[in-house]
Design an enzyme around this catalytic site. Structure first.
Site, PDB file in Angstrom:
ATOM      1  N   ASP A  71    -145.880 -41.259 -21.392  1.00  0.00           N
ATOM      2  CA  ASP A  71    -146.882 -40.179 -21.431  1.00  0.00           C
ATOM      3  C   ASP A  71    -147.052 -39.652 -22.844  1.00  0.00           C
ATOM      4  OD1 ASP A  71    -147.490 -40.269 -18.739  1.00  0.00           O
ATOM      5  OD2 ASP A  71    -146.142 -38.628 -18.186  1.00  0.00           O
ATOM      6  N   GLU A 125    -141.170 -43.142 -18.117  1.00  0.00           N
ATOM      7  CA  GLU A 125    -142.494 -42.584 -17.853  1.00  0.00           C
ATOM      8  C   GLU A 125    -142.805 -41.435 -18.804  1.00  0.00           C
ATOM      9  OE1 GLU A 125    -144.509 -44.102 -15.897  1.00  0.00           O
ATOM     10  OE2 GLU A 125    -142.971 -45.498 -15.210  1.00  0.00           O
ATOM     11  N   HIS A 131    -145.186 -48.376 -22.491  1.00  0.00           N
ATOM     12  CA  HIS A 131    -144.104 -48.938 -21.678  1.00  0.00           C
ATOM     13  C   HIS A 131    -143.499 -50.165 -22.347  1.00  0.00           C
ATOM     14  CE1 HIS A 131    -143.458 -46.518 -18.238  1.00  0.00           C
ATOM     15  NE2 HIS A 131    -144.682 -46.632 -17.750  1.00  0.00           N
ATOM     16  N   HIS A 179    -150.462 -45.110 -22.217  1.00  0.00           N
ATOM     17  CA  HIS A 179    -149.236 -45.002 -21.421  1.00  0.00           C
ATOM     18  C   HIS A 179    -148.677 -46.392 -21.124  1.00  0.00           C
ATOM     19  CE1 HIS A 179    -146.815 -43.289 -17.951  1.00  0.00           C
ATOM     20  NE2 HIS A 179    -146.941 -44.556 -17.553  1.00  0.00           N
ATOM     21  N   GLU A 180    -149.524 -47.270 -20.605  1.00  0.00           N
ATOM     22  CA  GLU A 180    -149.036 -48.605 -20.254  1.00  0.00           C
ATOM     23  C   GLU A 180    -148.626 -49.389 -21.493  1.00  0.00           C
ATOM     24  OE1 GLU A 180    -148.201 -49.027 -17.395  1.00  0.00           O
ATOM     25  OE2 GLU A 180    -149.399 -47.521 -16.361  1.00  0.00           O
TER      26      GLU A 180
END
Length: 700
Positions: free
Chosen positions: A602, A598, A541, A537-538
């Protein structure tokens, strides 16, 4: 900076008391008939003698078809059996872990507070004394407004616009409102620090709370007015004066709200980058007296300022000249006291809680030790963090998490290289950025130096003022210095993670490296579905709709081939449309544009984590545990992270203000697009958890 998860007040107030092993037989599927006569796929009961860790079978609701609602299948019984505690606005996996971490923290803090032999000036002394003062309700009641009064007197002495300007310019004054000013990396030149200005000045969570005319918004505004009136009365105003002052503050804040950008617009990194010379800023917003503020802040050498929202600052400048000084003084008075209510006598705390009940639905206040811990973590996070990690974070946990990060980095590179819609040049830039990710795990390698911060047991409020002053000086002192790449944006006990675009780094505090995200006793499937997906997830980003605009060095720069960028936008819009259609409560929809980053993270995080997991011995062995294949356990690991019961008031606030979607959609939303999930649970076309090929989102 993108955070994996979410936790009502700005940083200062939050600092007050005030994301996220095998058995013997292959899985078999059990076919049953639903009431509609359609074939339904369910998971079998656990095979006798098989015991797994990391997934609690008691949490499952096997009456639900995983291909209809996987979130309910994975968490249904947990949701039924875990009501929200009175002091909470929601309860889920995040909350359980935070509660676990707070238990550790409380033992440490109580021990530190009881130790009167700590060396003066040491971290232990400061942590112990700060917590002890925050816990000393008798002393806080006895002090009353003693330590606040000098600051109230300072506001009362203001006579004219010059006085307002002088007050706003003094970095020691807190709760000033109006606008924000600070020092951070230049988004287009990440090798230097720049002075930044942005919109601010509101008390309510979002501009829309002031402007919408629906019944819910009106109820909140009525509660807000009551909160204001009662706080002004506690400061000594009579009823009529308190009402007049409350109305003045709300009028000013409503004018600011009308000039404020909406949250979706605030996500646009390019539109929020407007570099101006100091002379241009001074001319454009003359009544802010920016030269004076820069001088008072030790920033007189600054030649340029990056302005986030010019139209707001133009309105703020006009307001300072046009609005009565008497009303502006009440605005400053309100923002001062509202920022520090939690360190004032119980009557102030009670009024703040009455308002938060309407805003969030909380039924009872948090215990004082909880608020005192939050204050200590906010004010002395790394001083306390050093003590915390010594007791609660092992080198082995850090090493395993680091290895998972590198495994996911390899998987991500493979996905980028295999992507059919990107050109070779764009792929090369993407890989360059991926390989440049800095990884921070657990806690800082270099801790903050708190030697200039004086903390005592005399006054919890004075400790807050001292910590706020230290924090402001620490920020302003960065200007003109080399970039400090050791800094952390979260403290070690935090149950969260983030990506910092300007530093091109992914950061995972010790606090999140615990179950349900990471369990040293659990099999790889559960850990890759939990912390593995958090890591992915990070990483994603860095390639979401805003992160993709930043290059490997952390600079805001378009490194995409034009056609590739257009293809990305088209693919991302599919995700936005999917989430726009989700309706968590009444007719209130998820905002696909607000939550875009976000949601993309995900989907990408799960995709990458699954790719990495499939390289593990467990995935290759394909042995079931508790009746679930490794692949099924991976997805169960993801779903259990998001189990959450939430109060309607808090859910409404999240949908309106938070860039993260509610938990059930963070679970089901990405999975509806993933062929890997459909195959793992035998989901067929037409199932609710299976989107049609034409409507399916796939990026990486």
């Amino acid at each position: 900076m993108h955070q994996f998860s979410f936790v009502r007040k700005a940083a200062l107030s939050a600092a007050l008391l005030g994301f996220l092993a095998g058995g013997a037989q292959a899985q078999t599927k059990v076919k049953t008939k639903s009431s509609a006569g359609k074939t339904k796929t369910t998971a079998p009961a656990a095979a006798k003698g098989q015991t797994g860790t990391g997934i609690s079978l008691a949490n499952l609701d096997r009456s639900v078809d995983p291909c209809t609602d996987f979130y309910q299948f994975a968490n249904g019984n947990w949701l039924k059996n875990n009501p929200i505690p009175g002091s909470e606005t929601s309860w889920g996996g995040f909350n359980e872990l935070r509660a676990r971490n707070r238990g550790v923290a409380r033992r440490i803090l109580e021990k530190a507070a009881a130790d009167r032999t700590a060396k003066p000036g040491s971290n232990m002394q400061k942590v112990g004394d700060f917590y002890a003062a925050a816990m000393d309700s008798v002393a806080i009641e006895k002090a009353g407004l003693k330590y606040l009064q000098p600051r109230l007197n300072k506001i009362n002495a203001i006579q004219d616009l010059a006085g307002i300007q002088s007050y706003l310019a003094d970095p020691k004054n807190i709760g000033k409102g109006w606008y924000g000013l600070g020092v951070s990396q230049d988004s287009k030149n990440s090798s230097v620090y720049a002075v930044q200005m942005r919109q601010g000045g509101l008390t309510l969570p979002d501009r829309d709370y002031y402007l919408k005319e629906d019944a819910r918004s009106k109820t909140i505004r009525a509660a807000y007015r009551n909160y204001q009136v009662n706080l002004f009365k506690l400061l000594g105003d009579d009823q009529a004066t308190a009402e007049k002052n409350a109305d003045a503050v709300t009028r000013l804040e409503t004018r600011m709200a009308k000039a404020s950008r909406e949250r979706v617009a605030l996500r646009d990194r390019e539109k929020n980058y407007n570099k101006m010379t100091v002379d241009q800023v001074a001319a454009a917003y003359p009544n802010l007296n920016i030269p004076l503020r820069l001088q008072q802040s030790g920033l007189a050498s600054a030649k340029e300022i990056i302005v986030g929202q010019p139209e707001f600052l133009k309105e703020a400048s006009a307001m300072l000249k046009e609005e009565p000084i008497a009303d502006q003084k009440q605005y400053l008075r309100w923002h001062l006291v509202e920022a520090v209510t939690a360190a004032l006598p119980k009557a102030f705390v009670d009024e703040e809680f009455r308002f938060s009940q309407v805003l969030t639905g909380a039924k009872q206040p948090q215990p004082r030790w909880r608020r005192a811990f939050a204050a200590t973590d906010g004010a002395l996070g790394e001083a306390f963090g050093q003590i915390y990690v010594d007791e609660d974070f092992s080198p082995a946990a850090k090493a395993r998490a680091k290895q998972m990060v590198e495994n996911l980095r390899v998987a991500y590179a493979e996905r980028i290289q295999a992507t059919e819609w990107m050109s070779a040049a764009t792929k090369a830039e993407a890989l360059k950025k991926l390989n440049a990710f800095v990884v921070k795990i657990g806690y800082p390698d270099k801790w903050k130096d708190y030697s200039a911060l004086n903390i005592s047991r005399e006054s919890a409020l004075n400790n807050l003022f001292a910590a706020a002053d230290w924090g402001t000086k620490d920020n302003l002192s960065k200007f003109g210095k080399p970039i400090d790449r050791t800094v952390w944006g979260m403290t070690p006990p935090t149950v969260n993670a983030y990506y910092n675009a300007s530093l091109n780094e992914i950061v995972f505090p010790a606090g999140i490296l615990q179950p349900p995200f990471y369990d040293p006793k659990a099999d790889d499937a559960v850990n890759y579905g939990g912390i593995g997906a958090v890591i992915g997830h990070e990483m994603t980003h860095g390639f979401d709709d805003q992160g993709r605009k930043v290059d490997s060095q952390g600079n805001l720069r378009d490194w995409w081939a034009k056609e590739d960028g257009e293809k990305f936008v088209t693919k991302a819009a599919v995700v936005g449309k999917q989430f726009d259609a989700f309706t968590p409560i009444d007719s209130l929809h998820v905002n696909g544009n607000l939550t875009m980053g976000e949601n993309l993270a995900d989907l990408g995080g799960l995709t990458i984590a699954y790719q990495a997991f499939m390289k593990t011995p467990q995935a290759k062995a394909a042995k079931s545990v508790d009746g679930f294949t490794p692949q099924q356990r991976f997805f169960l690991g993801w779903a259990q992270v998001w189990r959450t019961n939430m109060r309607p008031e808090s859910l409404r606030q999240q949908i309106q203000t938070d860039p993260h979607s509610p938990g059930q959609y963070r679970t089901n939303g990405p999975l509806q697009n993933m062929q890997e999930f459909h195959e793992a649970f035998g989901c067929k076309d037409g199932s609710k958890m299976v989107r049609s090929t034409a409507d399916r989102a796939k990026i990486w």
